[in-house]
Design a protein around this motif. Sequence first.
Motif, short mmCIF file in Angstrom:
data_model
loop_
_atom_site.label_atom_id
_atom_site.label_comp_id
_atom_site.label_asym_id
_atom_site.label_seq_id
_atom_site.Cartn_x
_atom_site.Cartn_y
_atom_site.Cartn_z
N ARG A 66 0.81 -1.22 0.00
CA ARG A 66 0.00 0.00 0.00
C ARG A 66 0.84 1.27 0.00
O ARG A 66 0.33 2.35 -0.25
CB ARG A 66 -0.95 0.00 1.20
N LEU A 67 2.12 1.16 0.27
CA LEU A 67 3.00 2.33 0.25
C LEU A 67 3.35 2.76 -1.17
O LEU A 67 3.70 3.92 -1.40
CB LEU A 67 4.30 2.04 1.00
N TYR A 68 3.29 1.83 -2.10
CA TYR A 68 3.78 2.07 -3.45
C TYR A 68 2.64 2.42 -4.41
O TYR A 68 1.49 2.08 -4.18
CB TYR A 68 4.53 0.84 -3.96
N GLY A 69 3.00 3.09 -5.50
CA GLY A 69 2.02 3.54 -6.49
C GLY A 69 1.57 2.43 -7.43
O GLY A 69 2.02 1.29 -7.34
N ILE A 109 -5.32 6.31 -2.49
CA ILE A 109 -5.58 5.49 -3.67
C ILE A 109 -4.72 4.23 -3.64
O ILE A 109 -5.19 3.13 -3.94
CB ILE A 109 -5.33 6.30 -4.95
N ASN A 110 -3.46 4.36 -3.23
CA ASN A 110 -2.57 3.19 -3.12
C ASN A 110 -3.13 2.18 -2.13
O ASN A 110 -3.08 0.98 -2.37
CB ASN A 110 -1.17 3.62 -2.69
N ARG A 111 -3.64 2.67 -0.99
CA ARG A 111 -4.22 1.77 0.01
C ARG A 111 -5.43 1.03 -0.55
O ARG A 111 -5.58 -0.17 -0.33
CB ARG A 111 -4.62 2.55 1.27
N TYR A 118 -8.85 -3.53 -6.69
CA TYR A 118 -9.18 -2.37 -7.53
C TYR A 118 -8.12 -2.15 -8.59
O TYR A 118 -6.93 -2.24 -8.32
CB TYR A 118 -9.24 -1.10 -6.69
N ARG A 119 -8.59 -1.79 -9.76
CA ARG A 119 -7.70 -1.23 -10.78
C ARG A 119 -7.54 0.24 -10.45
O ARG A 119 -8.28 0.79 -9.64
CB ARG A 119 -8.32 -1.39 -12.17
N ALA A 123 -10.23 2.71 -8.32
CA ALA A 123 -9.84 3.42 -7.10
C ALA A 123 -10.02 4.92 -7.27
O ALA A 123 -10.45 5.61 -6.34
CB ALA A 123 -8.39 3.09 -6.75
N LEU A 124 -9.73 5.44 -8.45
CA LEU A 124 -9.92 6.87 -8.69
C LEU A 124 -11.39 7.25 -8.64
O LEU A 124 -11.73 8.36 -8.21
CB LEU A 124 -9.31 7.26 -10.03
N HIS A 125 -12.26 6.35 -9.08
CA HIS A 125 -13.70 6.64 -9.04
C HIS A 125 -14.20 6.82 -7.61
O HIS A 125 -15.19 7.51 -7.38
CB HIS A 125 -14.51 5.53 -9.72
N GLU A 126 -13.50 6.21 -6.64
CA GLU A 126 -13.87 6.38 -5.24
C GLU A 126 -13.55 7.78 -4.74
O GLU A 126 -14.11 8.24 -3.76
CB GLU A 126 -13.13 5.35 -4.37
#
Length: 167
Positions: A66-69, A109-111, A118-119, A123-126
């Motif tokens: 979750r730390l990474y992009g 978003i990474n989390r 999630y793709r 995740a961006l839609h959230e």
Amino acid sequence: MSTILALISAVLTWAMICICSTEIKRSRLIDLSGYSGDCILALQEWDCVSGYQHFWYVFFFRNPKRLYGPLLQGIWNHSSNNVNLYDERWWDCYHYIYLKFTPATQQQINRMMATKPYRLETALHEVCDVDYILEHCKAKPEPEFFMMDGAEEYEEIISIQEAMEDL
């Protein structure tokens, strides 16, 4: 006294295991960055996380993914010789939306991507309206020149005159 020594020994052993695990995973991410789709951006994502951050996530049984992009999460468990290929929509989401967010929003978003299947776009839609942002951020093609009013007639007259001159 012996239980305290056993506890200290167990903690130190776990710390050594975490250090080894952290170094192996971070080295592997560097080695696999070429498979991410864009090596330079993947290395920038890698630089945003220190070895200490990764270590503490492992030490306290948290998922360091979750730390990474998105680029490094895409190669987290990479096992083939193929480069990850993303479609144009994915790259648009990455360049026009993800990279424009603050680091705190990027971490959110990474989390989401690390804990749920999630793709990036999901995740961006959230967090935001992806379609609206992409519609307004993407460079729009320049409108083509259309002849108006008498311009079409003028063009037709000129072409007829040129044809008459050739006779």
